[in-house]
Motif scaffolding. Structure first.
Motif, PDB file in Angstrom:
ATOM      1  N   MET A   1       0.762  -1.111  -0.075  1.00 39.05           N
ATOM      2  CA  MET A   1       0.017   0.149   0.161  1.00 39.05           C
ATOM      3  C   MET A   1       0.850   1.400  -0.008  1.00 39.05           C
ATOM      4  O   MET A   1       0.254   2.373  -0.430  1.00 39.05           O
ATOM      5  CB  MET A   1      -1.003  -0.007   1.218  1.00 39.05           C
ATOM      6  CG  MET A   1      -1.834  -1.101   1.092  1.00 39.05           C
ATOM      7  SD  MET A   1      -3.018  -0.844   2.397  1.00 39.05           S
ATOM      8  CE  MET A   1      -4.512  -2.098   2.097  1.00 39.05           C
ATOM      9  N   LEU A   2       2.153   1.203   0.243  1.00 35.56           N
ATOM     10  CA  LEU A   2       2.890   2.231   0.466  1.00 35.56           C
ATOM     11  C   LEU A   2       3.047   3.195  -0.836  1.00 35.56           C
ATOM     12  O   LEU A   2       3.081   4.458  -0.920  1.00 35.56           O
ATOM     13  CB  LEU A   2       4.458   1.923   1.004  1.00 35.56           C
ATOM     14  CG  LEU A   2       4.446   1.517   2.196  1.00 35.56           C
ATOM     15  CD1 LEU A   2       6.010   1.181   2.580  1.00 35.56           C
ATOM     16  CD2 LEU A   2       4.309   2.874   3.110  1.00 35.56           C
ATOM     17  N   GLY A   3       3.076   2.490  -2.035  1.00 35.17           N
ATOM     18  CA  GLY A   3       3.046   2.980  -3.291  1.00 35.17           C
ATOM     19  C   GLY A   3       2.347   4.049  -3.627  1.00 35.17           C
ATOM     20  O   GLY A   3       2.427   4.888  -4.205  1.00 35.17           O
ATOM     21  N   ASP A   4       0.643   3.827  -2.932  1.00 38.33           N
ATOM     22  CA  ASP A   4      -0.203   4.715  -3.130  1.00 38.33           C
ATOM     23  C   ASP A   4      -0.695   5.666  -2.072  1.00 38.33           C
ATOM     24  O   ASP A   4      -1.465   6.453  -2.108  1.00 38.33           O
ATOM     25  CB  ASP A   4      -1.427   3.854  -3.371  1.00 38.33           C
ATOM     26  CG  ASP A   4      -1.532   2.945  -4.745  1.00 38.33           C
ATOM     27  OD1 ASP A   4      -0.903   3.389  -5.490  1.00 38.33           O
ATOM     28  OD2 ASP A   4      -2.044   1.780  -4.632  1.00 38.33           O
ATOM     29  N   LEU A   5       0.327   5.655  -1.229  1.00 37.83           N
ATOM     30  CA  LEU A   5       0.143   6.497   0.167  1.00 37.83           C
ATOM     31  C   LEU A   5      -0.021   7.789  -0.222  1.00 37.83           C
ATOM     32  O   LEU A   5      -1.175   8.563   0.473  1.00 37.83           O
ATOM     33  CB  LEU A   5       1.327   6.297   0.924  1.00 37.83           C
ATOM     34  CG  LEU A   5       1.199   6.784   2.441  1.00 37.83           C
ATOM     35  CD1 LEU A   5       0.121   6.246   3.212  1.00 37.83           C
ATOM     36  CD2 LEU A   5       2.479   6.460   3.322  1.00 37.83           C
ATOM     37  N   PHE A   6       0.561   8.593  -0.914  1.00 41.33           N
ATOM     38  CA  PHE A   6       0.543  10.170  -1.283  1.00 41.33           C
ATOM     39  C   PHE A   6      -0.377  10.242  -2.517  1.00 41.33           C
ATOM     40  O   PHE A   6      -0.339  11.425  -3.074  1.00 41.33           O
ATOM     41  CB  PHE A   6       1.731  10.759  -1.386  1.00 41.33           C
ATOM     42  CG  PHE A   6       2.598  10.420  -0.070  1.00 41.33           C
ATOM     43  CD1 PHE A   6       2.323  11.566   0.934  1.00 41.33           C
ATOM     44  CD2 PHE A   6       3.399   9.609  -0.039  1.00 41.33           C
ATOM     45  CE1 PHE A   6       2.993  11.390   2.313  1.00 41.33           C
ATOM     46  CE2 PHE A   6       4.219   9.634   1.132  1.00 41.33           C
ATOM     47  CZ  PHE A   6       4.059  10.371   2.173  1.00 41.33           C
ATOM     48  N   GLU A   7      -1.312   9.219  -3.099  1.00 36.92           N
ATOM     49  CA  GLU A   7      -1.929   9.636  -4.027  1.00 36.92           C
ATOM     50  C   GLU A   7      -3.370  10.109  -3.557  1.00 36.92           C
ATOM     51  O   GLU A   7      -3.936   9.547  -2.677  1.00 36.92           O
ATOM     52  CB  GLU A   7      -2.444   8.194  -5.067  1.00 36.92           C
ATOM     53  CG  GLU A   7      -0.874   7.868  -5.605  1.00 36.92           C
ATOM     54  CD  GLU A   7      -0.700   8.553  -6.805  1.00 36.92           C
ATOM     55  OE1 GLU A   7      -1.192   9.306  -7.378  1.00 36.92           O
ATOM     56  OE2 GLU A   7       0.701   8.755  -6.659  1.00 36.92           O
ATOM     57  N   PRO A   8      -4.084  10.987  -4.399  1.00 32.34           N
ATOM     58  CA  PRO A   8      -5.225  11.525  -4.167  1.00 32.34           C
ATOM     59  C   PRO A   8      -6.406  10.722  -3.989  1.00 32.34           C
ATOM     60  O   PRO A   8      -6.543   9.718  -4.927  1.00 32.34           O
ATOM     61  CB  PRO A   8      -5.524  12.678  -4.924  1.00 32.34           C
ATOM     62  CG  PRO A   8      -4.614  12.418  -6.170  1.00 32.34           C
ATOM     63  CD  PRO A   8      -3.578  11.801  -5.595  1.00 32.34           C
ATOM     64  N   PHE A   9      -7.274  10.924  -2.927  1.00 34.59           N
ATOM     65  CA  PHE A   9      -8.397  10.011  -2.947  1.00 34.59           C
ATOM     66  C   PHE A   9      -8.207   8.500  -2.684  1.00 34.59           C
ATOM     67  O   PHE A   9      -9.350   7.774  -2.782  1.00 34.59           O
ATOM     68  CB  PHE A   9      -9.276  10.151  -4.081  1.00 34.59           C
ATOM     69  CG  PHE A   9      -9.778  11.626  -4.359  1.00 34.59           C
ATOM     70  CD1 PHE A   9     -10.653  12.209  -3.723  1.00 34.59           C
ATOM     71  CD2 PHE A   9      -9.199  12.089  -5.558  1.00 34.59           C
ATOM     72  CE1 PHE A   9     -10.997  13.525  -3.788  1.00 34.59           C
ATOM     73  CE2 PHE A   9      -9.476  13.737  -5.813  1.00 34.59           C
ATOM     74  CZ  PHE A   9     -10.421  14.140  -4.999  1.00 34.59           C
ATOM     75  N   VAL A  10      -6.971   8.261  -2.220  1.00 37.37           N
ATOM     76  CA  VAL A  10      -6.865   6.752  -1.817  1.00 37.37           C
ATOM     77  C   VAL A  10      -6.601   6.569  -0.251  1.00 37.37           C
ATOM     78  O   VAL A  10      -5.892   7.522   0.307  1.00 37.37           O
ATOM     79  CB  VAL A  10      -5.385   6.445  -2.464  1.00 37.37           C
ATOM     80  CG1 VAL A  10      -5.080   5.061  -1.835  1.00 37.37           C
ATOM     81  CG2 VAL A  10      -5.389   6.273  -3.895  1.00 37.37           C
ATOM     82  N   ARG A  11      -7.657   5.734   0.261  1.00 37.34           N
ATOM     83  CA  ARG A  11      -7.656   5.820   1.933  1.00 37.34           C
ATOM     84  C   ARG A  11      -7.145   4.244   2.256  1.00 37.34           C
ATOM     85  O   ARG A  11      -7.343   4.110   3.394  1.00 37.34           O
ATOM     86  CB  ARG A  11      -8.977   6.065   2.083  1.00 37.34           C
ATOM     87  CG  ARG A  11      -9.699   7.523   1.675  1.00 37.34           C
ATOM     88  CD  ARG A  11     -11.031   7.852   2.467  1.00 37.34           C
ATOM     89  NE  ARG A  11     -10.572   7.720   3.795  1.00 37.34           N
ATOM     90  CZ  ARG A  11     -11.587   7.282   4.973  1.00 37.34           C
ATOM     91  NH1 ARG A  11     -12.877   7.158   4.416  1.00 37.34           N
ATOM     92  NH2 ARG A  11     -11.356   7.273   6.151  1.00 37.34           N
ATOM     93  N   LEU A  12      -6.491   3.571   1.477  1.00 32.50           N
ATOM     94  CA  LEU A  12      -5.879   2.489   1.953  1.00 32.50           C
ATOM     95  C   LEU A  12      -6.721   1.462   2.763  1.00 32.50           C
ATOM     96  O   LEU A  12      -6.444   1.177   3.857  1.00 32.50           O
ATOM     97  CB  LEU A  12      -4.486   2.923   2.765  1.00 32.50           C
ATOM     98  CG  LEU A  12      -3.397   3.728   2.087  1.00 32.50           C
ATOM     99  CD1 LEU A  12      -2.352   3.867   3.169  1.00 32.50           C
ATOM    100  CD2 LEU A  12      -3.062   3.033   0.619  1.00 32.50           C
TER     101      LEU A  12
END
Length: 198
Positions: A116-127
């Motif tokens: 999940m770390l790769g998407d951590l700073f992507e907008p509207f992604v809440r992991l």
């Protein structure tokens, strides 16, 4: 309103129209302002907030005060929301040899898995938190990253599943702060122990 404000801020950054007013800002004073705003949220979630010894020295950063406060508030609110019951948030800072102030926000939550770390700073992604009762938009970290980088800083995370996460930002030290430290370090290296620098 909070969601609208975050979306507008993100849109302004992406179009290059966000304004920054740079000045020398006290890290401790900014933290104290954030603590006043965040304490009720921490109490409602039964989260203890601990301030480390690093904040006892009044380091200053060269940054936009409101955007600095906004970035720190975002990290603090996330550390509370994604913590465990009766958890703890620890805030600390230290000056780096590269002339930056390293500020860390550590929680005792579940941590973040590697996938999940790769998407951590992507907008509207809440992991994976979309179906939970935890409030959020998925914009906060994206916005914080953009703001910190606009202030010539860096952001990152160290995390361990089952233990917690430490989100950190680094911002440039105010010029006088770093110069004074360099003078003290230089003096300590060339003067005998019996001498002091005034």
């Amino acid at each position: 309103l909070g969601l609208i404000d975050e979306i507008l801020d993100l849109a302004k950054i992406e179009t290059g129209s966000v304004e920054m007013f740079f000045e020398d800002v006290s890290a401790r004073s900014t933290l104290d302002e954030c603590l006043l705003l965040i304490q009720v949220m921490a109490d409602n979630h039964d989260i203890e907030i601990v301030v480390g010894e690093g904040f006892e020295t009044d380091s200053q950063v060269h940054a936009d005060q409101n955007r600095f406060k906004q970035s720190l508030l975002n990290l603090m609110s996330n550390a509370i929301k994604y913590n465990r019951e009766n958890g703890r948030v620890t805030l600390d800072c230290h000056e780096t040899p590269g002339g930056m102030l390293h500020i860390s926000v550590t929680d005792t939550g579940m941590g973040i898995s590697d996938d999940m770390l790769g998407d951590l700073f992507e907008p509207f992604v809440r992991l994976g938190q979309v179906q939970t009762e935890i409030e959020g938009t998925g914009i906060g970290l994206t916005l914080t990253k953009e703001l910190v980088e606009r202030m010539d800083g860096h952001i990152g995370v160290d995390t361990e599943v089952g233990t917690g996460s430490t989100f950190w930002i680094e911002l440039p030290l105010a010029k006088g702060t770093h110069d004074d430290q360099e003078v003290s370090d230089l003096a300590a290296s060339v003067l005998p122990p019996s001498h002091s620098v005034r």
